[in-house]
Design an enzyme around this catalytic site. Structure first.
Site, PDB file in Angstrom:
ATOM      1  N   HIS A   1      16.388  -3.032 -23.231  1.00  0.00           N
ATOM      2  CA  HIS A   1      15.733  -2.379 -22.094  1.00  0.00           C
ATOM      3  C   HIS A   1      16.436  -2.742 -20.787  1.00  0.00           C
ATOM      4  O   HIS A   1      15.791  -2.990 -19.765  1.00  0.00           O
ATOM      5  CB  HIS A   1      14.252  -2.752 -22.029  1.00  0.00           C
ATOM      6  CG  HIS A   1      13.446  -2.111 -23.114  1.00  0.00           C
ATOM      7  ND1 HIS A   1      12.113  -2.350 -23.307  1.00  0.00           N
ATOM      8  CD2 HIS A   1      13.802  -1.229 -24.082  1.00  0.00           C
ATOM      9  CE1 HIS A   1      11.677  -1.635 -24.344  1.00  0.00           C
ATOM     10  NE2 HIS A   1      12.694  -0.961 -24.826  1.00  0.00           N
TER      11      HIS A   1
ATOM     12  N   ARG B   1      24.347   2.627 -29.318  1.00  0.00           N
ATOM     13  CA  ARG B   1      23.195   3.367 -29.867  1.00  0.00           C
ATOM     14  C   ARG B   1      23.516   4.851 -29.726  1.00  0.00           C
ATOM     15  O   ARG B   1      24.155   5.258 -28.745  1.00  0.00           O
ATOM     16  CB  ARG B   1      21.901   3.010 -29.112  1.00  0.00           C
ATOM     17  CG  ARG B   1      20.681   3.771 -29.584  1.00  0.00           C
ATOM     18  CD  ARG B   1      19.333   3.200 -29.086  1.00  0.00           C
ATOM     19  NE  ARG B   1      19.173   3.220 -27.652  1.00  0.00           N
ATOM     20  CZ  ARG B   1      19.282   2.152 -26.859  1.00  0.00           C
ATOM     21  NH1 ARG B   1      19.573   0.969 -27.378  1.00  0.00           N
ATOM     22  NH2 ARG B   1      19.118   2.261 -25.563  1.00  0.00           N
TER      23      ARG B   1
ATOM     24  N   GLU C   1      17.490   7.205 -33.481  1.00  0.00           N
ATOM     25  CA  GLU C   1      18.287   6.396 -32.573  1.00  0.00           C
ATOM     26  C   GLU C   1      18.702   5.037 -33.134  1.00  0.00           C
ATOM     27  O   GLU C   1      18.307   3.998 -32.614  1.00  0.00           O
ATOM     28  CB  GLU C   1      17.531   6.210 -31.253  1.00  0.00           C
ATOM     29  CG  GLU C   1      16.071   5.777 -31.384  1.00  0.00           C
ATOM     30  CD  GLU C   1      15.421   5.562 -30.019  1.00  0.00           C
ATOM     31  OE1 GLU C   1      15.988   4.824 -29.191  1.00  0.00           O
ATOM     32  OE2 GLU C   1      14.341   6.145 -29.789  1.00  0.00           O
TER      33      GLU C   1
ATOM     34  N   HIS D   1      10.880   7.463 -32.570  1.00  0.00           N
ATOM     35  CA  HIS D   1       9.472   7.570 -32.162  1.00  0.00           C
ATOM     36  C   HIS D   1       9.170   9.031 -31.880  1.00  0.00           C
ATOM     37  O   HIS D   1      10.086   9.834 -31.649  1.00  0.00           O
ATOM     38  CB  HIS D   1       9.219   6.709 -30.908  1.00  0.00           C
ATOM     39  CG  HIS D   1      10.213   6.959 -29.807  1.00  0.00           C
ATOM     40  ND1 HIS D   1      10.067   8.002 -28.917  1.00  0.00           N
ATOM     41  CD2 HIS D   1      11.374   6.339 -29.474  1.00  0.00           C
ATOM     42  CE1 HIS D   1      11.101   7.977 -28.058  1.00  0.00           C
ATOM     43  NE2 HIS D   1      11.915   7.002 -28.386  1.00  0.00           N
TER      44      HIS D   1
ATOM     45  N   GLU E   1      21.328   8.404 -29.871  1.00  0.00           N
ATOM     46  CA  GLU E   1      19.927   8.876 -29.943  1.00  0.00           C
ATOM     47  C   GLU E   1      19.860  10.374 -29.701  1.00  0.00           C
ATOM     48  O   GLU E   1      20.328  10.862 -28.668  1.00  0.00           O
ATOM     49  CB  GLU E   1      19.086   8.152 -28.879  1.00  0.00           C
ATOM     50  CG  GLU E   1      17.659   8.685 -28.787  1.00  0.00           C
ATOM     51  CD  GLU E   1      16.779   7.918 -27.806  1.00  0.00           C
ATOM     52  OE1 GLU E   1      17.325   7.324 -26.843  1.00  0.00           O
ATOM     53  OE2 GLU E   1      15.558   7.905 -28.013  1.00  0.00           O
TER      54      GLU E   1
ATOM     55  N   ASP F   1      21.253   5.568 -21.841  1.00  0.00           N
ATOM     56  CA  ASP F   1      20.006   6.056 -22.439  1.00  0.00           C
ATOM     57  C   ASP F   1      19.205   6.658 -21.299  1.00  0.00           C
ATOM     58  O   ASP F   1      18.656   5.935 -20.460  1.00  0.00           O
ATOM     59  CB  ASP F   1      19.256   4.883 -23.092  1.00  0.00           C
ATOM     60  CG  ASP F   1      17.967   5.313 -23.783  1.00  0.00           C
ATOM     61  OD1 ASP F   1      17.503   6.438 -23.545  1.00  0.00           O
ATOM     62  OD2 ASP F   1      17.423   4.498 -24.550  1.00  0.00           O
TER      63      ASP F   1
ATOM     64  N   ASP G   1       0.800  -1.227   0.000  1.00  0.00           N
ATOM     65  CA  ASP G   1       0.000   0.000   0.000  1.00  0.00           C
ATOM     66  C   ASP G   1       0.837   1.284   0.000  1.00  0.00           C
ATOM     67  O   ASP G   1       0.394   2.311   0.510  1.00  0.00           O
ATOM     68  CB  ASP G   1      -0.966  -0.004   1.186  1.00  0.00           C
ATOM     69  CG  ASP G   1      -0.230  -0.024   2.510  1.00  0.00           C
ATOM     70  OD1 ASP G   1       1.013  -0.137   2.492  1.00  0.00           O
ATOM     71  OD2 ASP G   1      -0.895   0.076   3.558  1.00  0.00           O
TER      72      ASP G   1
ATOM     73  N   HIS H   1      15.475  -2.880 -33.705  1.00  0.00           N
ATOM     74  CA  HIS H   1      14.400  -1.940 -33.355  1.00  0.00           C
ATOM     75  C   HIS H   1      14.256  -0.881 -34.440  1.00  0.00           C
ATOM     76  O   HIS H   1      15.089  -0.786 -35.335  1.00  0.00           O
ATOM     77  CB  HIS H   1      14.644  -1.305 -31.975  1.00  0.00           C
ATOM     78  CG  HIS H   1      15.940  -0.548 -31.838  1.00  0.00           C
ATOM     79  ND1 HIS H   1      16.113   0.722 -32.338  1.00  0.00           N
ATOM     80  CD2 HIS H   1      17.119  -0.883 -31.261  1.00  0.00           C
ATOM     81  CE1 HIS H   1      17.332   1.142 -32.054  1.00  0.00           C
ATOM     82  NE2 HIS H   1      17.984   0.184 -31.410  1.00  0.00           N
TER      83      HIS H   1
ATOM     84  N   TYR I   1      23.998  -4.026 -32.101  1.00  0.00           N
ATOM     85  CA  TYR I   1      24.137  -4.801 -30.865  1.00  0.00           C
ATOM     86  C   TYR I   1      24.647  -6.187 -31.239  1.00  0.00           C
ATOM     87  O   TYR I   1      23.932  -6.940 -31.921  1.00  0.00           O
ATOM     88  CB  TYR I   1      22.782  -4.890 -30.153  1.00  0.00           C
ATOM     89  CG  TYR I   1      22.084  -3.546 -30.089  1.00  0.00           C
ATOM     90  CD1 TYR I   1      22.333  -2.663 -29.047  1.00  0.00           C
ATOM     91  CD2 TYR I   1      21.225  -3.135 -31.127  1.00  0.00           C
ATOM     92  CE1 TYR I   1      21.715  -1.403 -29.019  1.00  0.00           C
ATOM     93  CE2 TYR I   1      20.615  -1.892 -31.104  1.00  0.00           C
ATOM     94  CZ  TYR I   1      20.868  -1.026 -30.050  1.00  0.00           C
ATOM     95  OH  TYR I   1      20.265   0.218 -30.031  1.00  0.00           O
TER      96      TYR I   1
ATOM     97  N   HIS J   1       7.440   7.871 -25.403  1.00  0.00           N
ATOM     98  CA  HIS J   1       6.956   7.299 -26.660  1.00  0.00           C
ATOM     99  C   HIS J   1       5.626   8.002 -26.905  1.00  0.00           C
ATOM    100  O   HIS J   1       4.575   7.562 -26.455  1.00  0.00           O
ATOM    101  CB  HIS J   1       6.787   5.783 -26.554  1.00  0.00           C
ATOM    102  CG  HIS J   1       8.110   5.074 -26.475  1.00  0.00           C
ATOM    103  ND1 HIS J   1       8.238   3.719 -26.421  1.00  0.00           N
ATOM    104  CD2 HIS J   1       9.381   5.549 -26.455  1.00  0.00           C
ATOM    105  CE1 HIS J   1       9.530   3.386 -26.358  1.00  0.00           C
ATOM    106  NE2 HIS J   1      10.235   4.479 -26.376  1.00  0.00           N
TER     107      HIS J   1
ATOM    108  N   ASP K   1      15.067  12.375 -24.278  1.00  0.00           N
ATOM    109  CA  ASP K   1      15.329  10.936 -24.461  1.00  0.00           C
ATOM    110  C   ASP K   1      16.603  10.832 -25.308  1.00  0.00           C
ATOM    111  O   ASP K   1      16.530  10.933 -26.536  1.00  0.00           O
ATOM    112  CB  ASP K   1      14.130  10.290 -25.157  1.00  0.00           C
ATOM    113  CG  ASP K   1      14.341   8.797 -25.405  1.00  0.00           C
ATOM    114  OD1 ASP K   1      15.332   8.238 -24.892  1.00  0.00           O
ATOM    115  OD2 ASP K   1      13.510   8.200 -26.120  1.00  0.00           O
TER     116      ASP K   1
HETATM  117  N1  GLY Z   1      14.481   5.403 -23.848  1.00  0.00           N
HETATM  118  C1  GLY Z   1      13.497   4.741 -24.575  1.00  0.00           C
HETATM  119  C2  GLY Z   1      13.723   4.862 -26.004  1.00  0.00           C
HETATM  120  O1  GLY Z   1      14.769   5.262 -26.428  1.00  0.00           O
HETATM  121  O2  GLY Z   1      12.854   4.639 -26.789  1.00  0.00           O
HETATM  122 MN    MN Z   2      13.902   6.790 -27.681  1.00  0.00          MN
HETATM  123 MN    MN Z   3      16.123   6.417 -25.294  1.00  0.00          MN
END
Ligand code: GLY
Ligand code: MN
Ligand code: MN
Length: 439
Positions: free
Chosen positions: A241, A411, A383, A353, A413, A258, A36, A349, A387, A360, A270
């Site tokens: 992730h 990556r 981005e 976005h 971004e 990230d 809770d 990926h 990998y 997102h 982001d």
């Molecule tokens: N940090 C989440 C993404 O790059 O989409």
């Molecule tokens: Mn992103």
């Molecule tokens: Mn990101």
């Protein structure tokens, strides 16, 4: 523009786009864990966008079928000392009337009895089914009662629509105020990346870097990280992730971070940067980094009015595949590798976005067969990454990967705004050129 005018302007546009549909837009609720204990409150972005009201459990009604001065109704938790001792200040019904530009306010407890009255005269209802399990049965019951009375009244809301196409179309195109806020969110996020790269040393734990970057966000007066910060050294960077952030960073590792902050009014950064913790890229690390950077820069060049996010992705992908063929990690014709997705063990990926009140962010990417054209005021991430690990099987016809490449995840971004003529990179203060990452 003062804050209240910004929200009023959005409500006016929303009300006029609703035609004669009555919209029901609920706030977020508090979510508990540890039986809770409440998680920090995070307002529903649609609700925030229209109200600027940051309390849980409220419900906003937008009623274009009512006369002016009765079109914006807010149901809120009432003032209640005993509850406020536990969860903090509430504006209450009078407070929202005086401070939030609402036409009519009620305590939340009156929602079940008053909803029927407010829906009278509406042509339909705009409510997102499937997202509000507590409210939904009540809304459906009230609607059904209206329909039952139809033979005698001759009028009822006949249909239910989702408000998202209207609302998310609005949110997708940021106005000047929002662009200013996005610039700030990205700038603070970029500075934090610079700060943590200076701080990082071999032997530290990933969590040490997480602490520094999140400390920076908080010290700048933001709400903190917009999402679970990813601080991934070596092979951990191949877990897209990854949020465990608990490995020791070895000399020779790349570190992928990230992370972005969330401002008090929920606009987000982001950003991903990947750098060598000891200040020198190895040969393999450098080869891959240069491919990704080239791909990312080429993709950003495509961000301009009239182009589309699909093409941004395809441009990045083409450059990545070309680069991977050049260094022998893929074999074949670039176009056929792309068509067969024979790169997907190395890049799994999409390239970006929408970004805004949600990381997102909302808004369509396609209209059926057609990708949506980019327009000034849209903000997206770019981005690309590569990998290399053993987690995914090498597709048939592609070469097995030598050990020297394995455990490298990279990556890059950035957050980019579509402008009238081209693009503004909001996160440009975070260095990404090789020369700036080595020492
Ligand atoms: N940090 C989440 C993404 O790059 O989409
Ligand atoms: Mn992103
Ligand atoms: Mn990101």
């Amino acid at each position: 523009m003062a804050d209240s005018l910004i929200f009023r302007r959005r409500r006016d546009i929303f009300l006029s786009n609703l035609s004669s549909f009555a919209a029901i837009i609920p706030a977020a609720e508090l979510v508990t864990h540890h039986a809770d204990c409440e998680y920090p409150f995070r307002q529903n972005s649609d609700f925030w966008y229209l109200t600027g009201f940051d309390e849980p459990n409220a419900v906003a009604l937008f009623l274009p079928h009512k006369p002016k001065g009765e079109q914006y109704v807010l149901f809120v938790l009432p003032k209640e000392s005993a509850a406020e001792v536990w969860t903090g200040f509430r504006w209450g019904t009078k407070g929202v009337l005086d401070n939030f530009d609402v036409d009519i306010s009620h305590p939340l407890s009156e929602f079940p009895t008053l909803l029927a009255h407010y829906l009278e005269g509406a042509e339909g209802i705009a409510f997102r089914v499937g997202n509000h399990p507590k409210l939904e049965p009540l809304v459906l019951k009230v609607w059904s009662e209206h329909l039952q009375k139809l033979p005698r009244s001759g009028f009822a809301p006949f249909s239910m629509i989702a408000p998202c196409p209207i609302l998310h179309d609005m949110r997708l195109r940021k106005d000047d105020f929002e662009i200013q806020r996005m610039r700030i969110a990205s700038k603070i996020s970029a500075e934090a990346h610079e700060f943590v790269r200076d701080f990082a040393r071999p032997g530290m734990n990933e969590r040490d870097l997480q602490a520094q970057i999140e400390k920076y966000f908080l010290e700048k007066g933001t709400r903190g990280p917009a999402y679970g910060s990813i601080v991934a050294s070596g092979d951990n960077a191949c877990v897209l992730h990854y949020t465990a952030n608990n490995s020791q960073i070895k000399n020779g590792d790349l570190v992928l971070i990230d992370a972005g902050c969330s401002l008090n009014d929920y606009y987000n950064g982001d950003i991903t940067r990947t750098f060598p913790v000891n200040g020198r890229f190895s040969g393999e690390q450098k080869d891959l980094y240069e491919i990704i950077l080239r791909a990312q820069k080429a993709a950003i060049e495509c961000v301009r009015p009239g182009d589309n996010a699909e093409n941004v992705h395809m441009t990045a992908l083409k450059h990545l595949v070309e680069g991977l063929v050049d260094i022998g990690l893929l074999v074949g014709e670039v176009d056929s590798i792309i068509e067969q997705q024979a790169y997907s063990h190395l890049y799994m990926h999409r390239t970006g976005h929408w970004l805004g009140l949600d990381v997102h962010d909302v808004g369509a990417y396609r209209l059926g067969d057609y990708p949506l054209n980019l327009e000034p005021g849209m903000v997206l991430t770019v981005e690309p990454g590569i990998y290399i690990s053993d987690r995914l099987a090498v597709p048939k016809g592609q070469p097995e990967i030598e050990a020297r490449w394995k455990g490298i995840g990279i990556r890059i971004e950035d957050d980019v705004l579509v402008t009238k003529d081209s693009v503004e990179v909001l996160s440009s203060n975070a260095a990404k050129n090789l020369i700036d990452l080595e020492n």
